[in-house]
Write a protein that holds these residues in place. Structure first.
Motif, PDB file in Angstrom:
ATOM      1  N   MET A 126      38.781  43.852  42.906  1.00 16.61           N
ATOM      2  CA  MET A 126      39.841  44.934  42.219  1.00 16.61           C
ATOM      3  C   MET A 126      40.379  44.551  41.141  1.00 16.61           C
ATOM      4  O   MET A 126      41.320  45.155  40.464  1.00 16.61           O
ATOM      5  CB  MET A 126      40.561  45.383  43.297  1.00 16.61           C
ATOM      6  CG  MET A 126      40.269  46.149  44.530  1.00 16.61           C
ATOM      7  SD  MET A 126      41.300  46.597  45.690  1.00 16.61           S
ATOM      8  CE  MET A 126      42.453  47.759  44.716  1.00 16.61           C
ATOM      9  N   LYS A 127      39.854  43.196  40.495  1.00 14.85           N
ATOM     10  CA  LYS A 127      40.041  42.634  39.198  1.00 14.85           C
ATOM     11  C   LYS A 127      41.717  42.263  39.289  1.00 14.85           C
ATOM     12  O   LYS A 127      42.360  42.330  38.175  1.00 14.85           O
ATOM     13  CB  LYS A 127      39.861  43.546  38.200  1.00 14.85           C
ATOM     14  CG  LYS A 127      38.531  43.795  37.855  1.00 14.85           C
ATOM     15  CD  LYS A 127      38.269  44.467  36.578  1.00 14.85           C
ATOM     16  CE  LYS A 127      36.649  44.854  36.501  1.00 14.85           C
ATOM     17  NZ  LYS A 127      36.479  45.739  35.488  1.00 14.85           N
ATOM     18  N   GLN A 128      42.227  41.759  40.456  1.00 11.65           N
ATOM     19  CA  GLN A 128      43.661  41.368  40.492  1.00 11.65           C
ATOM     20  C   GLN A 128      43.858  39.637  40.902  1.00 11.65           C
ATOM     21  O   GLN A 128      44.806  39.267  40.835  1.00 11.65           O
ATOM     22  CB  GLN A 128      44.266  42.246  41.863  1.00 11.65           C
ATOM     23  CG  GLN A 128      44.392  43.485  41.680  1.00 11.65           C
ATOM     24  CD  GLN A 128      45.170  44.277  42.751  1.00 11.65           C
ATOM     25  OE1 GLN A 128      45.887  43.544  43.768  1.00 11.65           O
ATOM     26  NE2 GLN A 128      44.952  45.479  42.946  1.00 11.65           N
ATOM     27  N   GLU A 129      42.516  39.294  41.007  1.00 13.26           N
ATOM     28  CA  GLU A 129      42.445  37.873  41.148  1.00 13.26           C
ATOM     29  C   GLU A 129      41.305  37.269  40.468  1.00 13.26           C
ATOM     30  O   GLU A 129      40.180  37.795  40.478  1.00 13.26           O
ATOM     31  CB  GLU A 129      42.419  37.731  42.924  1.00 13.26           C
ATOM     32  CG  GLU A 129      42.370  36.102  43.050  1.00 13.26           C
ATOM     33  CD  GLU A 129      43.867  35.385  43.467  1.00 13.26           C
ATOM     34  OE1 GLU A 129      44.071  34.299  43.019  1.00 13.26           O
ATOM     35  OE2 GLU A 129      44.651  36.312  43.559  1.00 13.26           O
ATOM     36  N   LYS A 130      41.480  35.891  40.151  1.00 13.62           N
ATOM     37  CA  LYS A 130      40.425  35.418  39.240  1.00 13.62           C
ATOM     38  C   LYS A 130      39.654  34.302  40.321  1.00 13.62           C
ATOM     39  O   LYS A 130      40.541  33.685  41.004  1.00 13.62           O
ATOM     40  CB  LYS A 130      40.787  34.708  38.131  1.00 13.62           C
ATOM     41  CG  LYS A 130      41.372  35.604  36.927  1.00 13.62           C
ATOM     42  CD  LYS A 130      41.705  34.813  35.738  1.00 13.62           C
ATOM     43  CE  LYS A 130      42.020  36.001  34.625  1.00 13.62           C
ATOM     44  NZ  LYS A 130      42.393  35.148  33.339  1.00 13.62           N
ATOM     45  N   MET A 131      38.462  34.100  40.058  1.00 14.96           N
ATOM     46  CA  MET A 131      37.827  33.134  41.085  1.00 14.96           C
ATOM     47  C   MET A 131      37.613  31.864  40.374  1.00 14.96           C
ATOM     48  O   MET A 131      37.651  31.721  39.041  1.00 14.96           O
ATOM     49  CB  MET A 131      36.412  33.613  41.296  1.00 14.96           C
ATOM     50  CG  MET A 131      36.236  34.605  42.567  1.00 14.96           C
ATOM     51  SD  MET A 131      36.662  33.786  44.122  1.00 14.96           S
ATOM     52  CE  MET A 131      35.900  34.995  45.013  1.00 14.96           C
ATOM     53  N   ASN A 132      37.686  30.667  41.188  1.00 16.47           N
ATOM     54  CA  ASN A 132      37.428  29.298  40.219  1.00 16.47           C
ATOM     55  C   ASN A 132      36.471  28.758  41.334  1.00 16.47           C
ATOM     56  O   ASN A 132      36.093  29.285  42.328  1.00 16.47           O
ATOM     57  CB  ASN A 132      38.520  28.521  39.945  1.00 16.47           C
ATOM     58  CG  ASN A 132      39.294  28.310  41.385  1.00 16.47           C
ATOM     59  OD1 ASN A 132      38.778  28.068  42.413  1.00 16.47           O
ATOM     60  ND2 ASN A 132      40.884  28.193  41.124  1.00 16.47           N
ATOM     61  N   LEU A 133      35.658  27.401  40.864  1.00 15.98           N
ATOM     62  CA  LEU A 133      34.848  26.638  41.703  1.00 15.98           C
ATOM     63  C   LEU A 133      35.306  26.375  43.125  1.00 15.98           C
ATOM     64  O   LEU A 133      34.646  26.732  44.094  1.00 15.98           O
ATOM     65  CB  LEU A 133      34.303  25.566  40.969  1.00 15.98           C
ATOM     66  CG  LEU A 133      33.264  24.804  41.729  1.00 15.98           C
ATOM     67  CD1 LEU A 133      32.121  25.481  41.831  1.00 15.98           C
ATOM     68  CD2 LEU A 133      32.905  23.454  41.010  1.00 15.98           C
ATOM     69  N   LYS A 134      36.710  26.064  43.174  1.00 19.67           N
ATOM     70  CA  LYS A 134      37.249  25.745  44.588  1.00 19.67           C
ATOM     71  C   LYS A 134      37.317  26.743  45.425  1.00 19.67           C
ATOM     72  O   LYS A 134      36.892  26.717  46.588  1.00 19.67           O
ATOM     73  CB  LYS A 134      38.476  24.923  44.428  1.00 19.67           C
ATOM     74  CG  LYS A 134      39.368  24.606  45.725  1.00 19.67           C
ATOM     75  CD  LYS A 134      40.693  23.922  45.504  1.00 19.67           C
ATOM     76  CE  LYS A 134      41.590  24.866  44.954  1.00 19.67           C
ATOM     77  NZ  LYS A 134      41.961  25.889  45.674  1.00 19.67           N
ATOM     78  N   LYS A 135      37.747  27.949  44.938  1.00 20.33           N
ATOM     79  CA  LYS A 135      37.700  29.143  45.581  1.00 20.33           C
ATOM     80  C   LYS A 135      36.409  29.732  46.206  1.00 20.33           C
ATOM     81  O   LYS A 135      36.167  30.147  47.134  1.00 20.33           O
ATOM     82  CB  LYS A 135      38.549  30.361  45.005  1.00 20.33           C
ATOM     83  CG  LYS A 135      39.919  30.057  44.655  1.00 20.33           C
ATOM     84  CD  LYS A 135      40.575  31.043  43.975  1.00 20.33           C
ATOM     85  CE  LYS A 135      42.067  30.734  43.912  1.00 20.33           C
ATOM     86  NZ  LYS A 135      42.972  31.758  43.213  1.00 20.33           N
ATOM     87  N   ILE A 136      35.415  29.638  45.295  1.00 24.99           N
ATOM     88  CA  ILE A 136      34.054  30.045  45.756  1.00 24.99           C
ATOM     89  C   ILE A 136      33.359  29.136  46.892  1.00 24.99           C
ATOM     90  O   ILE A 136      32.862  29.480  47.569  1.00 24.99           O
ATOM     91  CB  ILE A 136      32.980  29.989  44.560  1.00 24.99           C
ATOM     92  CG1 ILE A 136      33.583  30.828  43.084  1.00 24.99           C
ATOM     93  CG2 ILE A 136      31.700  30.211  44.812  1.00 24.99           C
ATOM     94  CD1 ILE A 136      32.740  30.912  41.918  1.00 24.99           C
ATOM     95  N   VAL A 137      33.694  27.776  46.641  1.00 25.33           N
ATOM     96  CA  VAL A 137      33.335  26.910  47.686  1.00 25.33           C
ATOM     97  C   VAL A 137      33.949  27.330  48.881  1.00 25.33           C
ATOM     98  O   VAL A 137      33.256  27.086  50.150  1.00 25.33           O
ATOM     99  CB  VAL A 137      33.418  25.399  47.400  1.00 25.33           C
ATOM    100  CG1 VAL A 137      33.147  24.680  48.394  1.00 25.33           C
ATOM    101  CG2 VAL A 137      32.618  25.113  45.987  1.00 25.33           C
ATOM    102  N   GLY A 138      35.388  27.559  48.883  1.00 23.66           N
ATOM    103  CA  GLY A 138      36.027  27.779  50.008  1.00 23.66           C
ATOM    104  C   GLY A 138      35.515  28.919  50.725  1.00 23.66           C
ATOM    105  O   GLY A 138      35.381  29.193  51.933  1.00 23.66           O
TER     106      GLY A 138
END
Length: 301
Positions: A126-138
């Motif tokens: 919904m384009k309210q939060e950005k992803m980063n590598l740590k979150k993707i792995v999580g």
């Protein structure tokens, strides 16, 4: 004063009091996984149980709000209230109690801890939060843990817990969507106003699903322990849990409230093993730890 019934502007509670309230929320909800199964599905079918729960809880929330100053709702917001009711009161409760009736409390409580991961994914799309590598792995670690837990007894729609686990996962997913959708309403209106409308619309949505099951209940044959189970689910695990969370959110941020979800599997496991005689398997503990690691990676700032 916005929270007249929930706090006093002159009295600021101690951190011990606030965290005590949050622990009580975790305790009430963690125990609910086992207590609700006393009435489910032997005496009241899941959808009938949900309709009864929503009717009583809605009445309590509206009664509470009557004692607060009235608040006008913008017509433009009603559609958002309806969407929040679908995801936050109707779909998620129908999935949860149907799933709980088909699985065990330990599995259900562990799967529910995936909610922060689904919140992140929903907010990202919904384009309210950005992803980063740590979150993707999580997200990937949490998903692997959930897959291993749900499929540990095999993949079969006739399996004892598989379908129930899937429904509980859908419950957590719909509730996560609700948490993202409801955010602007919680900023604009009093929490009690949001809750009363969400529950009212959610109750109306559940009428077609729960009416027949509720009408089929043989009320005179329900034992005292089943009545107490229903009362606990409605008053303790719904009404009081929502009120205590609202009160605590005045003094701590949402992330602190969210941390207490990690206590629910522990409490649910203790109650299930001690009072239901459920068996805690080592493999379940290991898969639960994998899920917790994934959620921690997603939630940690």
């Amino acid at each position: 004063m916005q929270y007249q019934l929930l706090s006093s502007p002159l009295i600021v509670p101690s951190k011990f009091t606030v965290h005590g309230a949050l622990f009580l929320v975790a305790l009430l909800y963690g125990a609910n996984y086992s207590i609700a199964k006393i009435a489910l599905p032997e005496y009241i079918s899941p959808f009938g149980f949900i309709l009864l729960r929503l009717i009583v809880a809605t009445a309590l929330f509206w009664l509470l709000d009557v004692l607060n100053p009235s608040e006008k709702i913008d017509k433009a917001d009603f559609w958002l209230f309806v969407k929040c009711a679908f995801f936050g009161a109707a779909a998620n409760m129908l999935f949860f109690f149907k799933g709980l009736s088909m699985t065990n409390p330990i599995n259900a409580s562990v799967i529910m801890t995936l909610t922060p991961i689904v919140v992140l994914l929903t907010a990202f799309f919904m384009k309210q939060e950005k992803m980063n590598l740590k979150k993707i792995v999580g997200v990937m670690v949490g998903a692997i843990g959930a897959y291993l837990l749900i499929t540990k007894d095999g993949i079969s729609l006739t399996q004892n817990t598989f379908l129930g686990d899937i429904l509980v996962l859908l419950n957590g997913s719909t509730y996560a969507v609700y948490l993202v959708l409801v955010k602007p309403l919680m900023i604009k209106y009093k929490p009690t106003t949001v809750i009363k409308w969400v529950f009212l619309f959610g109750m109306l949505m559940c009428v077609p699903f729960g009416t027949a099951e509720l009408a089929a209940v043989e009320w005179p044959s329900i034992p005292v322990e089943a009545w107490l189970s229903v009362a606990y689910a409605v008053v303790g695990a719904t009404f009081l849990v929502y009120l205590l969370n609202i009160w605590a959110l005045q003094y701590v941020n949402a992330s602190v409230v969210g941390i207490y979800i990690y206590l629910q599997p522990l409490i649910a496991t203790v109650v299930a093993v001690a009072f239901r005689g459920d068996k805690l398997e080592l493999i379940t503990v290991l898969y639960a730890l994998v899920i917790m690691i994934g959620v921690f990676m997603v939630s940690r700032k």
